[in-house]
Design a protein around this motif. Sequence first.
Motif, PDB file in Angstrom:
ATOM      1  N   ARG A 228       0.975  -1.099   0.132  1.00 35.65           N
ATOM      2  CA  ARG A 228      -0.015  -0.016   0.061  1.00 35.65           C
ATOM      3  C   ARG A 228       0.913   1.241  -0.044  1.00 35.65           C
ATOM      4  NH1 ARG A 228      -0.909   2.445   4.940  1.00 35.65           N
ATOM      5  NH2 ARG A 228      -0.006   1.369   6.739  1.00 35.65           N
ATOM      6  N   GLU A 229       0.342   2.199  -0.699  1.00 31.57           N
ATOM      7  CA  GLU A 229       1.227   3.614  -0.674  1.00 31.57           C
ATOM      8  C   GLU A 229       1.270   3.932   0.661  1.00 31.57           C
ATOM      9  OE1 GLU A 229       0.467   6.154  -3.959  1.00 31.57           O
ATOM     10  OE2 GLU A 229      -1.184   4.980  -4.847  1.00 31.57           O
ATOM     11  N   CYS A 230       2.527   4.801   0.741  1.00 28.81           N
ATOM     12  CA  CYS A 230       2.697   5.364   2.016  1.00 28.81           C
ATOM     13  C   CYS A 230       3.519   6.827   2.009  1.00 28.81           C
ATOM     14  CB  CYS A 230       3.727   4.667   2.822  1.00 28.81           C
ATOM     15  SG  CYS A 230       4.371   5.082   4.523  1.00 28.81           S
ATOM     16  N   TYR A 231       3.059   7.700   2.520  1.00 29.51           N
ATOM     17  CA  TYR A 231       3.642   9.042   2.603  1.00 29.51           C
ATOM     18  C   TYR A 231       3.969   9.379   4.133  1.00 29.51           C
ATOM     19  CZ  TYR A 231       1.593   8.781  -2.143  1.00 29.51           C
ATOM     20  OH  TYR A 231       1.690   8.275  -3.314  1.00 29.51           O
ATOM     21  N   TYR A 232       5.338   9.977   4.398  1.00 30.16           N
ATOM     22  CA  TYR A 232       5.816  10.156   5.519  1.00 30.16           C
ATOM     23  C   TYR A 232       6.342  11.458   5.704  1.00 30.16           C
ATOM     24  CZ  TYR A 232       8.791   8.405   9.461  1.00 30.16           C
ATOM     25  OH  TYR A 232       9.544   8.688  10.816  1.00 30.16           O
ATOM     26  N   ASN A 233       5.996  12.407   6.090  1.00 32.91           N
ATOM     27  CA  ASN A 233       6.348  13.831   6.464  1.00 32.91           C
ATOM     28  C   ASN A 233       7.417  13.886   7.491  1.00 32.91           C
ATOM     29  OD1 ASN A 233       7.157  16.600   6.020  1.00 32.91           O
ATOM     30  ND2 ASN A 233       4.876  17.127   5.517  1.00 32.91           N
ATOM     31  N   ILE A 234       8.647  13.427   7.169  1.00 36.33           N
ATOM     32  CA  ILE A 234       9.579  13.429   8.217  1.00 36.33           C
ATOM     33  C   ILE A 234      10.307  14.745   8.499  1.00 36.33           C
ATOM     34  CG2 ILE A 234      11.621  12.899   6.739  1.00 36.33           C
ATOM     35  CD1 ILE A 234      12.818  10.948   8.823  1.00 36.33           C
ATOM     36  N   ALA A 235      10.234  15.760   7.803  1.00 34.84           N
ATOM     37  CA  ALA A 235      10.691  17.125   7.968  1.00 34.84           C
ATOM     38  C   ALA A 235       9.598  17.664   8.898  1.00 34.84           C
ATOM     39  CB  ALA A 235      10.729  17.815   6.412  1.00 34.84           C
ATOM     40  N   ALA A 236       8.321  17.607   8.672  1.00 38.42           N
ATOM     41  CA  ALA A 236       7.613  18.128   9.736  1.00 38.42           C
ATOM     42  C   ALA A 236       7.676  17.415  11.064  1.00 38.42           C
ATOM     43  CB  ALA A 236       6.247  17.789   9.332  1.00 38.42           C
ATOM     44  N   LEU A 237       7.770  16.104  10.948  1.00 36.39           N
ATOM     45  CA  LEU A 237       8.083  15.630  12.361  1.00 36.39           C
ATOM     46  C   LEU A 237       9.143  15.940  13.125  1.00 36.39           C
ATOM     47  CD1 LEU A 237       6.904  11.666  11.446  1.00 36.39           C
ATOM     48  CD2 LEU A 237       5.577  13.423  12.599  1.00 36.39           C
ATOM     49  N   GLU A 238      10.317  16.266  12.342  1.00 36.94           N
ATOM     50  CA  GLU A 238      11.638  16.881  13.106  1.00 36.94           C
ATOM     51  C   GLU A 238      11.268  18.274  13.364  1.00 36.94           C
ATOM     52  OE1 GLU A 238      14.888  15.861  10.464  1.00 36.94           O
ATOM     53  OE2 GLU A 238      15.047  14.033  11.329  1.00 36.94           O
ATOM     54  N   LEU A 239      10.449  19.118  12.657  1.00 41.49           N
ATOM     55  CA  LEU A 239      10.141  20.459  13.221  1.00 41.49           C
ATOM     56  C   LEU A 239       9.374  20.364  14.636  1.00 41.49           C
ATOM     57  CD1 LEU A 239       8.808  22.088  10.001  1.00 41.49           C
ATOM     58  CD2 LEU A 239      11.117  22.689  11.490  1.00 41.49           C
ATOM     59  N   ILE A 240       8.337  19.368  14.712  1.00 39.16           N
ATOM     60  CA  ILE A 240       7.833  18.974  15.845  1.00 39.16           C
ATOM     61  C   ILE A 240       8.766  18.674  16.932  1.00 39.16           C
ATOM     62  CG2 ILE A 240       6.282  17.645  17.305  1.00 39.16           C
ATOM     63  CD1 ILE A 240       4.710  17.069  14.653  1.00 39.16           C
ATOM     64  N   ALA A 241       9.931  17.956  16.730  1.00 40.12           N
ATOM     65  CA  ALA A 241      10.960  17.445  17.672  1.00 40.12           C
ATOM     66  C   ALA A 241      11.620  18.604  18.057  1.00 40.12           C
ATOM     67  CB  ALA A 241      11.733  16.458  17.152  1.00 40.12           C
ATOM     68  N   ALA A 242      11.680  19.728  17.108  1.00 39.30           N
ATOM     69  CA  ALA A 242      12.818  20.885  17.441  1.00 39.30           C
ATOM     70  C   ALA A 242      11.850  21.926  18.333  1.00 39.30           C
ATOM     71  CB  ALA A 242      13.198  21.406  16.159  1.00 39.30           C
ATOM     72  N   ASP A 243      10.730  21.716  18.417  1.00 39.63           N
ATOM     73  CA  ASP A 243       9.812  22.758  19.146  1.00 39.63           C
ATOM     74  C   ASP A 243      10.221  22.904  20.723  1.00 39.63           C
ATOM     75  OD1 ASP A 243       7.941  24.565  20.123  1.00 39.63           O
ATOM     76  OD2 ASP A 243       6.293  22.953  20.133  1.00 39.63           O
ATOM     77  N   GLY A 244      10.794  23.696  21.253  1.00 35.27           N
ATOM     78  CA  GLY A 244      11.483  23.647  22.675  1.00 35.27           C
ATOM     79  C   GLY A 244      12.532  23.175  22.800  1.00 35.27           C
ATOM     80  N   ALA A 245      13.182  22.621  21.834  1.00 33.63           N
ATOM     81  CA  ALA A 245      14.523  21.844  22.143  1.00 33.63           C
ATOM     82  C   ALA A 245      15.375  23.123  22.183  1.00 33.63           C
ATOM     83  CB  ALA A 245      14.917  21.327  20.952  1.00 33.63           C
ATOM     84  N   VAL A 246      16.437  22.832  23.180  1.00 35.65           N
ATOM     85  CA  VAL A 246      17.683  23.801  23.482  1.00 35.65           C
ATOM     86  C   VAL A 246      18.862  23.775  22.660  1.00 35.65           C
ATOM     87  CG1 VAL A 246      16.755  24.383  25.799  1.00 35.65           C
ATOM     88  CG2 VAL A 246      18.370  22.626  25.549  1.00 35.65           C
ATOM     89  N   LYS A 247      18.768  22.600  22.005  1.00 37.25           N
ATOM     90  CA  LYS A 247      20.077  22.215  21.208  1.00 37.25           C
ATOM     91  C   LYS A 247      19.711  20.958  20.141  1.00 37.25           C
ATOM     92  CE  LYS A 247      24.657  20.524  21.772  1.00 37.25           C
ATOM     93  NZ  LYS A 247      25.788  19.888  22.590  1.00 37.25           N
ATOM     94  N   SER A 248      20.253  21.122  19.002  1.00 39.62           N
ATOM     95  CA  SER A 248      20.266  19.825  18.219  1.00 39.62           C
ATOM     96  C   SER A 248      21.437  19.593  17.661  1.00 39.62           C
ATOM     97  CB  SER A 248      19.234  19.972  17.290  1.00 39.62           C
ATOM     98  OG  SER A 248      19.477  21.017  16.256  1.00 39.62           O
ATOM     99  N   ASP A 249      21.755  18.003  17.539  1.00 34.86           N
ATOM    100  CA  ASP A 249      23.021  17.572  16.898  1.00 34.86           C
ATOM    101  C   ASP A 249      22.303  16.695  15.645  1.00 34.86           C
ATOM    102  OD1 ASP A 249      24.598  18.490  19.116  1.00 34.86           O
ATOM    103  OD2 ASP A 249      24.248  16.889  20.493  1.00 34.86           O
TER     104      ASP A 249
END
Length: 306
Positions: A228-249
Amino acid sequence: MKRFIAVLFMLWQLSGFAGTVYFVPGWYSAWKDHSRTGEKIRNIFPGDTVHIRKWDSDRLWSKAKRNAEHCAIELFQEIKNRDPQNVTVIGHSLGGRITLKCAAYLAQEKIKIRRVILLGTAGEISPDDIKNCQQISILPVINIFCVDDNMLKLFLFKEKTYPLGLAGLPEPVNHFQQYRMHIPQETVKFCKIPIIHHRTAEPFRETFSHLSPKYVDRLQEVLNGNARECYYNIAALELIAADGAVKSDFIPGFSCKDEFDSWRFYTRRFRRRSRIVSPTGRIFHYRSEIKAKENFARIKEALAGL
């Protein structure tokens, strides 16, 4: 609809319109043995002539990209001189990038081919490239991506953009089918690249998830109508993870095993900070454990059903 297309494809194969299949492998293709991949492709396209289109990629990433441009021109000329409407082009990894460039040349000449198939493509997500593939492919374009592909994580690290083969398109588009390849958690296997420039930061091994036979196996499932077809917006999910983060590596490196949906959450470790680790190797650090848990819950909710 997908079953109908699968049946149509099988009828095409049985109707006597034997064609040509070009498989364009990726980086280091000139030094690799593609006999296993070629055998699998011949089983998928019985009656067609299969060409393994090796090319001299060089050992350095920058030179490999330049050589890919030349290979795309040569491939375009070969297709143009054949019966294009019976030609299928399958591009894997950097060979997918060559396929996208070749599609641009074919679109300029308004030449159609039977089908464009992209497997773990090491090329950025470009609307123009997608449009070119849609324009030249008689049958719907197929894109197979793998969020767990460690080699494509390295592409993201080097190019600072999400490759089509790692993230795929975030939402459906017309005449373009997209499927995800899953990698079992227990996978612990590497394929060494035989020659390397040690003074560069180029990778010295290719993870199991990036090997072309695995992508071709998934292609067989797709063409049989068992996916079955699959669409996965990983960029949007990483933006969620970045919300409120003090640092990212960003550590794309090679893990001891390929991950499966490897969003991970660590709390009160590593200098008493909570962390979210994404499948691409991005690590988001939080001082607030509550915020980290909230973001992680949002990500897991978005992943449900994929």
